[in-house]
Design an enzyme around this catalytic site. Sequence first.
Site, mmCIF file in Angstrom:
data_model
loop_
_atom_site.group_PDB
_atom_site.id
_atom_site.type_symbol
_atom_site.label_atom_id
_atom_site.label_comp_id
_atom_site.label_asym_id
_atom_site.label_seq_id
_atom_site.Cartn_x
_atom_site.Cartn_y
_atom_site.Cartn_z
ATOM 1 N N ASP A 96 0.831 -1.207 0.000
ATOM 2 C CA ASP A 96 0.000 0.000 0.000
ATOM 3 C C ASP A 96 0.864 1.254 0.000
ATOM 4 O OD1 ASP A 96 -2.157 -1.676 0.353
ATOM 5 O OD2 ASP A 96 -2.154 -1.434 2.540
HETATM 6 N N1 URA Z 1 -1.233 -5.964 3.857
HETATM 7 C C1 URA Z 1 -1.671 -4.688 3.905
HETATM 8 O O1 URA Z 1 -2.660 -4.393 4.552
HETATM 9 N N2 URA Z 1 -0.978 -3.755 3.241
HETATM 10 C C2 URA Z 1 0.135 -4.027 2.523
HETATM 11 O O2 URA Z 1 0.719 -3.105 1.934
HETATM 12 C C3 URA Z 1 0.566 -5.353 2.484
HETATM 13 C C4 URA Z 1 -0.134 -6.304 3.157
#
Ligand code: URA
Length: 244
Positions: free
Chosen positions: A102
């Site tokens: 993310d």
């Molecule tokens: N899980 C999440 O919530 N975000 C990420 O970036 C990777 C795994």
Amino acid sequence: MERLQKMLAHAGVASRRKSEQLILEGKVKVNGKVVTELGTKVSSTDTVEVDGVKLEKEQKVYHLLYKPRGVISAVTDDKGRETVADLFPHIQERLFPVGRLDYDTSGLLIMTNDGDLSYTLTHPKFKIDKTYVARVKGIPGKEQLRILERGVDLEDGKTAPARVKLLSADAKQGKAIIEITIHEGKNRQVRRMFDAIGFPVQKLKRERFAFLTLNGLNAGDSRELSSHEVKLLRVMAETGKIGS
Ligand code: URA
């Protein structure tokens, strides 16, 4: 001879799935003719063009990036935000991320132009372990952590068993640091798992991907993977036999 979409992925044009889309959209020509058949076989003597640009044979390259927060896991962004590709101005090959983190998540991301390896490393059936460290609001008890371990019902299905460890808890500030290892890659999975037990993630970092770690790197740094590391990843992806 290999399938056109596989060749495009190999050449670093895009992932295999995205390459299939490009073919279906009529953007790919073989020896001057538009090809929209996904099964079309091509050889190294064929001339392939995507959007009118001839494919050059590209060396496969593999980098391990410590993605900082506030950078998008994509090659371009229509909102003009910094992308992980922007962190490799010195690399000529077109690198794309293996899976995604993310915008607000930091940590380990492999960048490559090897579409095949990328596909196998991200496919859920290959079960590659990924370890995250999350700072969460509140302090979950043993039973709540066990729910994460056993699997949580999310709107897109139940999560597979996870390994979970409470690293520290700060009762005064009401927050905890928790390590969690999962092998799936559902969208925002870790954040949604913690949301499901009522302890929202405030900060998230991916510390490990298979046997790879961030050792020696600061946020924004990257290093090339050794040929041995690439070979191990390939063996893992193909056999699922090496744990993290
Ligand atoms: N899980 C999440 O919530 N975000 C990420 O970036 C990777 C795994």
